[in-house]
Design an enzyme around this catalytic site. Structure first.
Site, PDB file in Angstrom:
ATOM      1  CB  SER A 186      16.775 -42.672  19.788  1.00 23.05           C
ATOM      2  OG  SER A 186      18.100 -42.193  19.808  1.00 23.05           O
ATOM      3  CG  ASP A 260      17.056 -36.311  24.505  1.00 20.45           C
ATOM      4  OD1 ASP A 260      18.174 -36.721  24.882  1.00 20.45           O
ATOM      5  OD2 ASP A 260      16.422 -36.851  23.585  1.00 20.45           O
ATOM      6  CG  HIS A 306      17.784 -40.063  24.514  1.00 17.14           C
ATOM      7  ND1 HIS A 306      17.484 -39.371  23.353  1.00 17.14           N
ATOM      8  CD2 HIS A 306      18.204 -41.301  24.125  1.00 17.14           C
ATOM      9  CE1 HIS A 306      17.737 -40.153  22.307  1.00 17.14           C
ATOM     10  NE2 HIS A 306      18.156 -41.324  22.748  1.00 17.14           N
TER      11      HIS A 306
END
Length: 350
Positions: A186, A260, A306
């Site tokens: 991320s 995600d 995610h």
């Protein structure tokens, strides 16, 4: 009765004044308070106080305090390899005469840059896979304002933190001899890309998971209510602009979760296109050749969200295979160099 009610004109003026005040306040909060949204270091609750240690997972480690150039103390974890750590998937025939230091120097070192929530303690199981399965040394970075580290997070601050971690490795008497691999999830992917773009000669490879092209381009999706104010985002993390600064000879593995719901996979695909363009055809001395693309790989996991892409079947096999392939990069580099116009010119002159 009319004296008890404001006129329409007064009401309109009052409404406009209130709207203007709220708009100004909203803009102010969006500009000056965005760091609290971007770097929620106290979430989940207890993240600034309760930080697990690698020993909780039976992993040997060292508490590592790094002081940044701006005098912020980062409290990180260092997991240097050990000959008796176990064979893992990376089967190693370790010579009996090899010392611990020599073994550490012979293995890759992974710098882990985590996402924007939680702390480094939440990622220890991932570090354990690098350490036990792939026999890597691991430096788990703890950004300023996260975990037990001092300071407050910001783009400028995290860039300094990342550089401080790299500088520690490149000046360490043993670890400076190792291949350095950046692993970022991320926003950690953005940190890794930025660091690699500024230290190309010191980085062996990058592994990027579910990261974005830039924060302003992510805001409309991640925070729809603030979409119209995305132009106020002063935390840029413009990875799309920095990818071209990373040499095409630097291997890159991109891992994307198709489900995600925070960072749309379109961001990873756009970054992949930027990575792939590093391998465009080039011409030198009248000879056309192509470099770099064979060193990059994109893997998409259909069930990956995610936060759980790293749990998807095949994820760690892809990472393990990628790291194993780096062992012969130096030799491949020599062979590839012979194929370039400059290498061909030298060969013909012998």
């Amino acid at each position: 009765m009319s004296g008890f009610f404001p006129s329409l004109e007064t009401f309109a003026k009052g409404t406009l004044a209130t709207a203007a005040t709220l708009s100004t306040l909203g803009v102010g909060l969006a500009y000056y308070g965005q760091n609290y949204l971007i770097y929620p270091s106290a979430f989940p609750p207890g993240s600034r106080t309760d930080v697990a240690a690698p020993s909780d997972f039976e992993l040997p480690y060292e508490n590592l305090e790094l002081k940044t150039p701006d005098e912020v103390v980062l409290r990180c974890y260092l997991l240097p390899q050990r000959k008796d750590a176990g064979a893992g998937e990376a089967f190693l025939d370790i010579p009996a005469a090899m010392s611990e230091d020599e073994f550490i120097a012979s293995r890759p070192t992974v710098i882990m840059f985590h996402g924007n929530g939680g702390n480094l303690g939440h990622r220890i199981p991932l570090a354990g896979i690098f350490f036990k399965r792939m026999r890597c040394n691991v430096l788990m970075m703890c950004y300023r304002g996260y975990g037990h580290s001092e300071g407050s997070p910001s783009e400028k601050g995290l860039r300094i933190d990342a550089q401080t971690g790299l500088d520690y490795l490149t000046t360490h008497p043993i670890l400076k001899q190792t291949n350095i691999i950046l692993y970022g999830q991320s926003i950690g992917g953005a940190v890794a890309i930025d660091l690699a773009s500024r230290n190309a000669s010191k980085i062996t490879a990058l592994i990027l998971e579910n990261t974005f092209t830039s924060l302003p381009s992510l805001v409309p999706h991640a925070l729809p209510a603030l979409g119209p104010l995305a132009f106020l985002c002063h935390q840029k993390w413009d990875s799309a602009a920095k990818i071209p600064l990373i040499p095409p000879t630097t291997p890159v593995l991109m891992l994307s979760g198709a489900r995600d719901d925070l960072v749309p996979r379109e961001h990873m695909r756009a970054l992949w296109e930027a990575v792939a363009r590093r391998g465009e055809k080039r011409t030198a001395g009248g000879v056309e050749y192509k470099v770099g693309l064979e060193r990059a790989r994109y893997v998409e996991f259909e069930g990956g969200g995610h936060n759980d892409t790293c749990t998807q079947p095949g994820y760690w096999s892809a990472v393990s295979d990628f790291i194993a392939s780096l062992g012969s990069v130096s030799q491949k580099e020599k062979e590839k160099e012979k194929e370039t116009p400059a290498g061909l010119a030298r060969s013909s002159s012998l």
